[in-house]
Design an enzyme around this catalytic site. Structure first.
Site, PDB file in Angstrom:
ATOM      1  N   LYS A 257     -12.693  -1.719   6.810  1.00  0.00           N
ATOM      2  CA  LYS A 257     -11.939  -2.597   7.613  1.00  0.00           C
ATOM      3  C   LYS A 257     -12.364  -2.528   8.874  1.00  0.00           C
ATOM      4  O   LYS A 257     -13.068  -3.329   9.636  1.00  0.00           O
ATOM      5  CB  LYS A 257     -10.506  -2.466   7.407  1.00  0.00           C
ATOM      6  CG  LYS A 257      -9.959  -2.830   5.916  1.00  0.00           C
ATOM      7  CD  LYS A 257      -8.652  -2.117   5.734  1.00  0.00           C
ATOM      8  CE  LYS A 257      -8.168  -2.335   3.961  1.00  0.00           C
ATOM      9  NZ  LYS A 257      -8.395  -3.606   3.529  1.00  0.00           N
TER      10      LYS A 257
ATOM     11  N   TRP B 111       0.878  -1.344   0.037  1.00  0.00           N
ATOM     12  CA  TRP B 111      -0.090  -0.009   0.063  1.00  0.00           C
ATOM     13  C   TRP B 111       1.020   1.143   0.094  1.00  0.00           C
ATOM     14  O   TRP B 111       0.766   2.165  -0.581  1.00  0.00           O
ATOM     15  CB  TRP B 111      -0.896   0.153   1.227  1.00  0.00           C
ATOM     16  CG  TRP B 111      -2.055  -0.939   0.920  1.00  0.00           C
ATOM     17  CD1 TRP B 111      -2.133  -2.305   1.400  1.00  0.00           C
ATOM     18  CD2 TRP B 111      -3.085  -0.806  -0.302  1.00  0.00           C
ATOM     19  NE1 TRP B 111      -3.250  -3.019   0.845  1.00  0.00           N
ATOM     20  CE2 TRP B 111      -3.924  -2.157  -0.127  1.00  0.00           C
ATOM     21  CE3 TRP B 111      -3.468  -0.002  -1.154  1.00  0.00           C
ATOM     22  CZ2 TRP B 111      -4.902  -2.362  -1.176  1.00  0.00           C
ATOM     23  CZ3 TRP B 111      -4.536  -0.233  -2.001  1.00  0.00           C
ATOM     24  CH2 TRP B 111      -5.330  -1.469  -1.773  1.00  0.00           C
TER      25      TRP B 111
ATOM     26  N   ASP C 294      -1.774   6.792   6.110  1.00  0.00           N
ATOM     27  CA  ASP C 294      -3.112   5.851   5.434  1.00  0.00           C
ATOM     28  C   ASP C 294      -3.381   4.844   6.620  1.00  0.00           C
ATOM     29  O   ASP C 294      -2.725   3.793   6.747  1.00  0.00           O
ATOM     30  CB  ASP C 294      -2.516   5.213   4.259  1.00  0.00           C
ATOM     31  CG  ASP C 294      -3.523   4.125   3.690  1.00  0.00           C
ATOM     32  OD1 ASP C 294      -4.493   4.244   4.641  1.00  0.00           O
ATOM     33  OD2 ASP C 294      -3.201   3.343   2.917  1.00  0.00           O
TER      34      ASP C 294
END
Lengths: 361, 361
Positions: free
Chosen positions: B196, B102, B172
């Site tokens: 999530k 990511w 993030d």
């Protein structure tokens, strides 16, 4: 309280059958032991939901094979940037119709990326009409032509698509998609926020002729590049899965209820009845839009005596008719009557309007 | 089938109490006669939902007054562009940590907009560790420093935030937000896709120190400009209302269950138990991550004999333990154990793993 009639312009009322199915499946979809909200977008359960939704939408709208169907985020407002970022190309100019508040927003955003030519504008007529075709200034070298088939705020609707020859036609169909059959082949791109005639806010559908994919400029954010979403089959990142699922239930509901031909019949009846009520009120109620261009989906009306507005709205709410206040830029009332608004809801509104006039007229 | 234990990395399992409340309210929210999905985002009903969700999130995370909380669309992938578009400013350079898949995606996107300096990378170690602090190359003139506190795919987590002095720290936090208390004051921007630890996919939360709002470059799409969303209180266009509502139910659930201190205790217990199971398996199972940096949220593990993978997954599914297949780039298994995964679920997985080892070891 039981269910009310909700005339919101969007997010808007959904078919009760769809909500009841979602309710029943909320904690355990088809014996999977999971809510759709909890499913990996790459798992077999969600893939089956996603594929069925796309197949059903293709069937409902009769979308040809050479059109891509993307399930995106960001609403029409993101498309206002994505369309020029992907299509303006080297020409750096595009044609736009200016027929209302949403057209104007699309134009403002497109102007960041190139020259916007206004094909025709009804701004001087307060967006109450579609300018005469004889006066349209279409450019053969425009990268595309953009229009808003139905203006949600003004309640103004094109009677047919503009003819644009070889120049791709792009439509913000947020508030009229699925309201009647259209010929997808006439369009380069159709896009729509879901929250009016498709499903929940947060899902955006783009239907794109395949030759128009793959032309984004180098500084286009990845999330704004149609080619990236197309290549990943709308799963470049995690898509709005629950909205996709609800949209699928709506497409299934449409198929089971006669498709767009049936919707068009009912929608025309609903709109005609409501406009007739307005027109036959002896100016107690009025609608300012040129009759051939009155929207089937959004019916704004004002009362001759605007001091009655608050009483009208309060009485309506008591009668179970809500979200009738007009957009602040237009005033008065607005009844949005998308596919999921039953005829009984429109009849209840008409009865209330007649009753209110009798008591206050 | 009854509810299963769903170890998906996202969209991920949600608290059953939240789903049951959503189910109960699906066709009629609090006597309004509408589903939350059908509510105008500007109506009093949805405004009350939106305001309560923000207030509860502020309480849960102890977010200071001078931070804005935005409810957006587009996921972390949109933030990968929005952060540089809004913060790179005239410096046109920013510092990025490279600690996994990511991070790498964020770096690739940021490089469209300016120079990316890699502060530190563990790519050569296959992203199994956080590089030694002594080797970090932070630049005082960077517009910001970006890092990924928890790498969802690799299962690698920073033990504490990098100290960046006056340079704003951007995180993030998609897969670790709400998993433990953090000091928001240490951050310039925290962003997270909801799917999530917050709620449904399609909602993205950005927590932004107010002085960092209002610096987007002139060619920033309106939908990517923090200032535009801030000014409109996240309603520049129609927000993902249903996701916002579900997130609000999750925040309420967190408050009723002891907040982030309680979550951290349970999350540490769950992760410790699962890593202990892996470490005590005599290499039947293994996890490659440097112990101080093992993720509490995503626990990848491989079996010494990968030919057993299919049997492991099939047996797990039979035992009601699903979505355990590892990311294709890592292989093996991955158990994501966010807040909503109960300790009983982790215990059930451990029992299954021990049982499987006994039969196949």
């Amino acid at each position: 309280m039981s269910r009310i009639y909700n005339f919101s312009a969007g997010p808007a009322t959904l078919p009760l059958a769809v909500l009841e199915q979602a309710q029943q499946e909320m904690t355990d979809w088809h014996g999977s032991g999971m809510s759709v909200m909890e499913m990996s977008h790459r798992g077999k359960e969600f893939i089956s939901i996603a594929e069925k939704a796309e197949a059903d939408l293709r069937e409902v709208m009769n979308i040809p094979e050479h059109y891509k169907v993307l399930f995106l985020q960001g609403g029409a407002s993101s498309q206002f940037a994505m369309v020029p970022l992907n299509l303006m190309g080297k020409a750096r100019k595009a044609d736009y119709f200016d027929t209302g508040a949403w057209s104007a927003k699309a134009i403002k955003e497109a102007a960041r990326y190139g020259h916007v030519n206004i094909v025709a504008s009804s701004k001087e007529q307060s967006y109450t009409t579609i300018p005469d075709r004889a006066l349209w200034e279409l450019n053969e070298d425009a990268a595309y032509v953009h229009f808003t088939p139905n203006e949600t705020i003004g309640g103004l609707e094109f009677d047919t698509e503009p003819e644009t020859g070889d120049v791709p036609l792009v439509a913000d169909m947020s508030s009229s998609i699925l309201s009647r059959p259209i010929d997808v082949d006439k369009y380069g791109i159709i896009y729509a926020g879901a929250q009016k005639n498709i499903g929940p806010a947060g899902l955006t559908i783009a239907i794109i002729r395949e030759d128009l994919v793959g032309h984004a400029g180098p500084n286009t954010p990845a999330m704004m590049d149609y080619a990236i979403h197309d290549k990943a089959e709308s799963m470049y990142n995690t898509p709005p899965t629950y909205g996709w699922y609800i949209a699928g239930l709506v497409f299934d509901w449409l198929l089971k209820n006669g498709g767009l031909t049936a919707m068009a019949e009912v929608n025309e009846r609903k709109a005609t009845a409501l406009y007739d009520c307005v027109d036959n009120s002896g100016s107690f109620y009025s609608n300012p839009i040129d009759k051939p261009y009155r929207s089937w989906m959004n019916v704004p009306f004002i009362m001759a005596d605007s001091s009655l507005d608050a009483a009208f709205l309060a009485g309506a709410a008591e009668a179970g008719l809500v979200q009738l206040k007009g957009h602040r830029s237009v005033g008065g009332m607005r009844a949005s009557i998308y596919n999921a608004m039953p005829e009984e809801g429109v009849q209840a509104l008409i009865s209330y309007m007649q009753d209110f006039q009798q008591k206050n007229g």
